[in-house]
Design a protein around this motif. Structure first.
Motif, PDB file in Angstrom:
ATOM      1  N   VAL A  27       0.825  -1.158  -0.059  1.00  0.00           N
ATOM      2  CA  VAL A  27       0.030   0.015   0.008  1.00  0.00           C
ATOM      3  C   VAL A  27       0.955   1.166  -0.024  1.00  0.00           C
ATOM      4  N   LEU A  43       0.784   3.844  -3.161  1.00  0.00           N
ATOM      5  CA  LEU A  43       0.453   5.373  -2.847  1.00  0.00           C
ATOM      6  C   LEU A  43       1.424   6.262  -3.119  1.00  0.00           C
ATOM      7  N   GLU A  90      -6.142   9.939  -2.177  1.00  0.00           N
ATOM      8  CA  GLU A  90      -7.341   9.773  -1.436  1.00  0.00           C
ATOM      9  C   GLU A  90      -8.016   8.535  -1.953  1.00  0.00           C
ATOM     10  N   LEU A 134      -6.646   5.303  -1.457  1.00  0.00           N
ATOM     11  CA  LEU A 134      -6.998   4.821  -0.009  1.00  0.00           C
ATOM     12  C   LEU A 134      -8.325   4.342   0.175  1.00  0.00           C
ATOM     13  N   LEU A 186      -7.903   0.647   1.520  1.00  0.00           N
ATOM     14  CA  LEU A 186      -8.226   0.220   2.843  1.00  0.00           C
ATOM     15  C   LEU A 186      -9.574  -0.763   3.248  1.00  0.00           C
ATOM     16  N   CYS A 228      -4.096  -2.720   8.805  1.00  0.00           N
ATOM     17  CA  CYS A 228      -4.336  -1.535   9.113  1.00  0.00           C
ATOM     18  C   CYS A 228      -3.647  -0.880  10.164  1.00  0.00           C
ATOM     19  N   VAL A 284      -3.301   9.062   5.140  1.00  0.00           N
ATOM     20  CA  VAL A 284      -3.436   7.753   5.758  1.00  0.00           C
ATOM     21  C   VAL A 284      -4.042   7.885   7.249  1.00  0.00           C
ATOM     22  N   ARG A 317      -7.832   8.862   6.802  1.00  0.00           N
ATOM     23  CA  ARG A 317      -8.573   7.832   6.374  1.00  0.00           C
ATOM     24  C   ARG A 317      -8.996   6.830   7.603  1.00  0.00           C
TER      25      ARG A 317
END
Length: 198
Positions: free
Chosen positions: A145, A149, A158, A161, A165, A173, A191, A194
């Motif tokens: 991830v 990103l 954005e 994510l 997510l 997470c 991050v 979110r």
């Protein structure tokens, strides 16, 4: 094949697939110059593959002929040999996570070590030195991830994510959250925001 090359190949055939073969590991057979010469000769004849300077691997014999060792195994072995982290680049991570349908044209991996070009037969793999934060959580989804990103950039973080997510387990997470301290500000802020939303 007679003499030293024969003994080098006997040694190489006893090794598991993708085991790096370096001159220093063969000094029980002869002196360094002779070992180097034998390895070069075996690489020219195709019995060994010269991956990069000073590192060779034995091709794998199949019923269809010789093939390069499996890339994942080879990179894991080289990572252990050099004591470096080696992970797929951000574009490959984004593809794996479903954030892009683009496939990288070249095989590019990020590393904690120096830039290198590795040769697996006709395939070339490029290792690019990357900052520590891009190498976080190697070989785990949270690390993918982070690298994805970074590849997407601030404008698309954005959306990235929002897509990824919901696919993460709680522990993934948590791992992503713990890595915020090493991320660039724009990524850490996105991050954090979110994850705070649950």
């Amino acid at each position: 094949m007679r003499g030293l090359p024969k003994y080098v190949m006997e040694y190489a055939r006893a090794l598991p697939e993708a085991t790096p073969l370096c001159p220093g590991a063969l000094l029980h057979l002869d002196h360094r110059a002779a070992i180097d010469q034998a390895l070069s000769r075996l690489a020219r004849s195709g019995e060994l593959m010269r991956i990069c300077q000073g590192v060779y691997m034995r091709p794998v014999e199949t019923r269809f002929g010789l093939r390069a060792p499996r890339l994942g195994k080879a990179l894991a072995a080289l990572s252990a040999l050099w004591g470096e982290t080696i992970v797929p680049c951000g574009g490959a991570a984004a593809n794996r996570l479903g954030l892009t349908t683009q496939n990288p044209v070249r095989a590019v991996y990020l590393t904690s070590g120096p830039n290198r070009r590795l040769h697996f037969g006709s395939s070339v793999v490029e290792l690019r030195h990357a900052p520590r934060w891009q190498l976080a959580a190697p070989h785990r989804k949270a690390g993918d991830v982070i690298r994805a990103l970074a590849w997407l950039g601030p404008e698309e973080v954005e959306d990235g994510l929002e897509t990824v997510l919901p696919t993460l387990r709680d522990e993934e997470c948590d791992e992503l959250s713990a890595a915020r301290a090493t991320m660039l500000n724009w990524m850490a802020q996105a991050v954090s925001a979110r994850l705070a939303q649950g």
